[in-house]
Motif scaffolding. Structure first.
Motif, PDB file in Angstrom:
ATOM      1  N   PHE A 204      57.604  45.225  58.741  1.00  7.91           N
ATOM      2  CA  PHE A 204      56.646  44.196  58.336  1.00  7.91           C
ATOM      3  C   PHE A 204      57.077  43.671  56.968  1.00  7.91           C
ATOM      4  O   PHE A 204      57.512  44.437  56.109  1.00  7.91           O
ATOM      5  N   ALA A 205      56.955  42.358  56.783  1.00  6.60           N
ATOM      6  CA  ALA A 205      57.337  41.753  55.506  1.00  6.60           C
ATOM      7  C   ALA A 205      56.365  40.643  55.151  1.00  6.60           C
ATOM      8  O   ALA A 205      55.834  39.953  56.033  1.00  6.60           O
ATOM      9  N   SER A 206      56.131  40.473  53.875  1.00  6.14           N
ATOM     10  CA  SER A 206      55.231  39.427  53.395  1.00  6.14           C
ATOM     11  C   SER A 206      55.695  38.983  52.010  1.00  6.14           C
ATOM     12  O   SER A 206      56.192  39.802  51.222  1.00  6.14           O
ATOM     13  N   THR A 207      55.511  37.690  51.722  1.00  3.29           N
ATOM     14  CA  THR A 207      55.846  37.152  50.407  1.00  3.29           C
ATOM     15  C   THR A 207      54.571  36.611  49.761  1.00  3.29           C
ATOM     16  O   THR A 207      54.049  35.574  50.181  1.00  3.29           O
ATOM     17  N   PRO A 208      54.047  37.295  48.750  1.00  5.25           N
ATOM     18  CA  PRO A 208      52.833  36.810  48.081  1.00  5.25           C
ATOM     19  C   PRO A 208      53.087  35.490  47.344  1.00  5.25           C
ATOM     20  O   PRO A 208      54.201  35.202  46.911  1.00  5.25           O
TER      21      PRO A 208
ATOM     22  N   ILE B 223      55.716  31.871  43.527  1.00  3.84           N
ATOM     23  CA  ILE B 223      56.056  32.699  44.682  1.00  3.84           C
ATOM     24  C   ILE B 223      56.663  34.008  44.202  1.00  3.84           C
ATOM     25  O   ILE B 223      57.546  34.025  43.336  1.00  3.84           O
ATOM     26  N   GLY B 224      56.189  35.117  44.777  1.00  9.02           N
ATOM     27  CA  GLY B 224      56.696  36.432  44.414  1.00  9.02           C
ATOM     28  C   GLY B 224      57.880  36.851  45.244  1.00  9.02           C
ATOM     29  O   GLY B 224      58.459  36.061  46.005  1.00  9.02           O
ATOM     30  N   SER B 225      58.250  38.105  45.123  1.00  5.99           N
ATOM     31  CA  SER B 225      59.352  38.674  45.905  1.00  5.99           C
ATOM     32  C   SER B 225      58.833  39.130  47.266  1.00  5.99           C
ATOM     33  O   SER B 225      57.657  39.494  47.418  1.00  5.99           O
ATOM     34  N   LYS B 226      59.710  39.117  48.256  1.00  6.05           N
ATOM     35  CA  LYS B 226      59.322  39.588  49.590  1.00  6.05           C
ATOM     36  C   LYS B 226      59.133  41.098  49.570  1.00  6.05           C
ATOM     37  O   LYS B 226      59.962  41.831  49.038  1.00  6.05           O
ATOM     38  N   LEU B 227      58.027  41.548  50.152  1.00  7.23           N
ATOM     39  CA  LEU B 227      57.699  42.972  50.217  1.00  7.23           C
ATOM     40  C   LEU B 227      57.875  43.463  51.653  1.00  7.23           C
ATOM     41  O   LEU B 227      57.296  42.895  52.576  1.00  7.23           O
ATOM     42  N   HIS B 228      58.682  44.517  51.819  1.00 10.62           N
ATOM     43  CA  HIS B 228      58.990  45.057  53.143  1.00 10.62           C
ATOM     44  C   HIS B 228      58.341  46.434  53.310  1.00 10.62           C
ATOM     45  O   HIS B 228      58.301  47.236  52.372  1.00 10.62           O
ATOM     46  N   LEU B 229      57.876  46.704  54.536  1.00  6.53           N
ATOM     47  CA  LEU B 229      57.415  48.042  54.894  1.00  6.53           C
ATOM     48  C   LEU B 229      57.980  48.403  56.263  1.00  6.53           C
ATOM     49  O   LEU B 229      57.971  47.565  57.176  1.00  6.53           O
ATOM     50  N   LYS B 230      58.470  49.630  56.381  1.00  7.30           N
ATOM     51  CA  LYS B 230      58.885  50.142  57.678  1.00  7.30           C
ATOM     52  C   LYS B 230      57.852  51.171  58.121  1.00  7.30           C
ATOM     53  O   LYS B 230      57.679  52.205  57.499  1.00  7.30           O
ATOM     54  N   TYR B 231      57.153  50.846  59.226  1.00  4.77           N
ATOM     55  CA  TYR B 231      56.121  51.726  59.759  1.00  4.77           C
ATOM     56  C   TYR B 231      56.696  52.607  60.864  1.00  4.77           C
ATOM     57  O   TYR B 231      57.525  52.157  61.668  1.00  4.77           O
TER      58      TYR B 231
END
Length: 642
Positions: free
Chosen positions: A479-483, A498-506
């Motif tokens: 999952f990834a999101s850019t605030p 715009i912020g940095s892209k945040l990644h999560l591996k579930y």
């Protein structure tokens, strides 16, 4: 102790008769068939020149001349006894079609054997594609004559020559290359006849003897037939892949895909405020500027966001592209379209929606980071978290800085979270806030979090902390999101950071077994003793149980198996046999749970497969059983030993 119970079916047949198959393998030398050269006397009539398209083959459907836009391949290779299709398509010039729209078309195929100089008509072949039955070895040449016959006009077109080489040996394809004659098709039937396209495939080696089968990734957008003809679904827009596949006789596979688009002729466009953007009619490229457009008229229009006003726009130098003026936020939501006319033919494109995004200001800065406060993973960074599981607390920290020379009003911070994520709290500069909105999107498995930060004055700084609880993880996924945050100045101009892209591996934090149904060899009426083995699909190297070990902490586990019920036919007639487990030549009964595999501390649990004479075997007990299908259900248990 955790228990996981899995139940899968086992099936086999008892046949009252004996079926015996004998296979004789005879060595032979490879057969090589060379394609014949294309001499002038090697065609029925000289092939017609390729037609000229104003869209340069891009799918707009305007033809400056007629001919075969889809020609046969030069060479086809196939084994004797199989059938192949030779696919073609011819077109008339758009001007000819406009003047004589109802000219009947006849198709006539001609053929010639490699050792016979004379051509003959193929019986019953009035179609643009030809089914060729291959009963004799050797090479046969084919050519198609398309005749458009009107009251006062007559147009004749001849395809390229196709050579069909029939061999006695299969030649497998190692790879496949797919191409299409256009990457865009229109989603409505119109007078330009541009709602279809054709796919073709070239195997490697080119003398591969298996035919290509066709499919599309999204049948709701377009369909494809066995000949590779692609047809748009009316009214639909989107992108899809065309896939060609060859399945060789030895079971290996070769495939390739091509990306295509379907729509009404225009794509929606996004642009930052203060910039221009170009709308392009699909089906044309830069090379079309050199063509003669004397008979084609293109008029562009702009429609206001409230649909109350339509404005005719000046025609640009390249009529198939329109570039806007410098945009601002007030242009957001406007729609553009074009009307193309050729004599009495007309095509109106779909609307292209203009979305104007806030201008980026390098002095309006958003910095962000995330942290798993429940579990420390050495590979985690501020922007990437690994192996996040249900129950983990993830904390997001966003710093908003306004270093510009204007105050920002109505400031909102937006970010996306995984759909099942729960919000524990949100604070702004350490103070709890409930002034936010959560909007779920089940199609994309995410939710938008929109936080009202209110005002961000010149030189001001706000820190927003979002504390969340991980929920709803049912499979491994990324999952990834850019605030981002937006605000407006006193003149209502929008600005964005715009912020940095945040990644999560579930991960699920579980062992997930995928167990095949198991089928045994058939038992014949004269058999009542000995062993019966599993069919080849559940013998090594094929896995009987494929394991996805997604545990974050890998404790030792044990995998048990037992048979709680006997084999039954019709749910009541028992089989005169027992199911046993063989390991290292020793037979073990399955009346009680039996350990079939285990793992050690910090060890990934491996998938399970058995050689033919190991694992589950069926022991006949000396008594004949009645013919029929018998089945039972096994119980598979995974137990954590800690």
């Amino acid at each position: 102790m955790n228990l996981i119970f899995i139940f899968k079916n086992l099936r086999f047949l008892i046949l009252p008769i004996l079926t015996l198959s004998l296979l004789f393998v005879v060595g032979e030398q490879p057969e090589i068939i060379q394609a014949a050269s294309r001499e002038d006397n090697n065609y029925y009539r000289k092939p017609s020149k390729r037609p000229i398209s104003m869209g340069m083959g891009m799918g707009i459907g305007i033809w400056l001349s007629g001919g075969f836009n889809i020609n046969p391949k030069p060479d086809y290779y196939i084994t004797s006894g199989n059938e192949l299709s030779i696919v073609t398509n011819s077109v008339r010039s758009t001007a000819s079609f406009t003047e004589n729209p109802f000219e009947p078309l006849t198709h006539t195929w001609y053929q010639r054997k490699e050792d016979d100089p004379s051509w003959s008509q193929v019986p019953n072949s009035n179609s643009s594609s030809l089914k060729v039955k291959t009963n004799q070895l050797g090479t046969t040449y084919y050519q198609l004559h398309d005749h458009y016959r009107g009251i006062f006009t007559s147009e004749n077109y001849y395809s390229n020559v196709a050579a069909v080489h029939v061999t006695s040996r299969d030649v497998p394809a190692k790879s496949l290359t797919v191409n299409v004659d256009t990457n865009y098709i229109y989603n409505s039937t119109n007078t330009f006849n541009n709602d279809t396209a054709f796919a073709n495939a070239t195997p490697d080696p080119q003398n591969s003897t298996e035919e290509v089968t066709w499919s599309v990734s999204d049948p709701s957008l377009a369909t494809i037939d066995s000949n590779g003809k692609i047809t748009a679904v009316p009214g639909k827009e989107g992108s899809f892949f065309v896939k060609g596949t060859i399945i060789n006789k030895d079971g290996t596979e070769a495939s390739d895909t091509k990306l295509m688009n379907v729509g009404g002729g225009l794509f929606d466009q996004k642009v930052r405020a203060g910039q221009r953007v170009t709308f392009s009619i699909q089906g044309f490229d830069n090379a079309t500027r050199d063509n003669d457009y004397n008979n084609i008229k293109v008029q562009w229009y702009k429609k206001s966001k409230d649909d109350k006003q339509t404005t005719a726009l000046s025609t640009p130098t390249n009529p198939f592209e329109y570039t806007t003026d410098i945009t601002s936020s007030k242009d957001d939501g406007e729609k553009y379209y074009a009307i193309i006319k050729l004599k009495n033919k007309e095509l109106r494109t779909s609307y292209g929606l203009l979305t104007v995004l806030p201008a980026l200001d390098s002095k309006v800065v958003l910095t962000d980071k995330q942290k798993n406060t429940s579990f420390k993973n050495e590979t985690d960074t501020d922007n990437y978290l690994n192996n996040v599981v249900n129950g983990d607390i993830i904390e997001y920290t966003m710093n908003l800085n306004n270093n510009s020379n204007h105050n920002l009003l109505n400031t909102h911070l937006k970010t996306y979270l995984s759909l099942g994520t729960e919000i524990n709290s949100i604070t702004i500069d350490g103070k709890l806030t409930t002034d936010y909105e959560s909007i779920s999107n089940t199609n994309n498995s995410n939710k938008l979090i929109d936080i009202d930060v209110n005002e961000l004055k010149m030189g001001a700084h706000h820190q927003v902390v979002i504390n969340t609880l991980t929920r709803g993880i049912k499979k491994e996924m990324e999952f990834a999101s850019t605030p981002s945050f937006t605000g407006t100045d006193s003149e209502n101009n929008s600005y964005q950071g715009i912020g940095s892209k945040l990644h999560l591996k579930y991960i699920t934090n579980q062992i997930i077994p995928h167990i095949k149904d198991i089928q045994f060899e058939s038992i014949y009426s004269f058999e009542n003793k000995g062993l019966k083995y599993r069919t080849s699909d559940t013998n090594s190297p094929n896995n009987v149980i494929s394991i996805d070990d997604e545990r974050r902490k890998k404790n030792p586990v044990k995998f048990y198996l037992n048979q709680p019920k006997p084999f039954l036919k019709d749910g009541k007639i028992p089989l005169a046999a027992t199911l046993d487990f063989c390991r290292n030549g020793i037979i073990y009964p399955l009346t009680n749970k039996f350990l079939i595999a285990d793992s050690n501390e910090d060890q990934t649990f491996q998938s399970i497969n058995w050689n033919k004479d190991e694992g589950l075997l069926l022991q006949l007990n000396g008594t004949n059983s009645t013919a029929g299908k018998y089945q039972t259900t096994l119980s598979w248990n995974i137990e954590d030993t800690i």
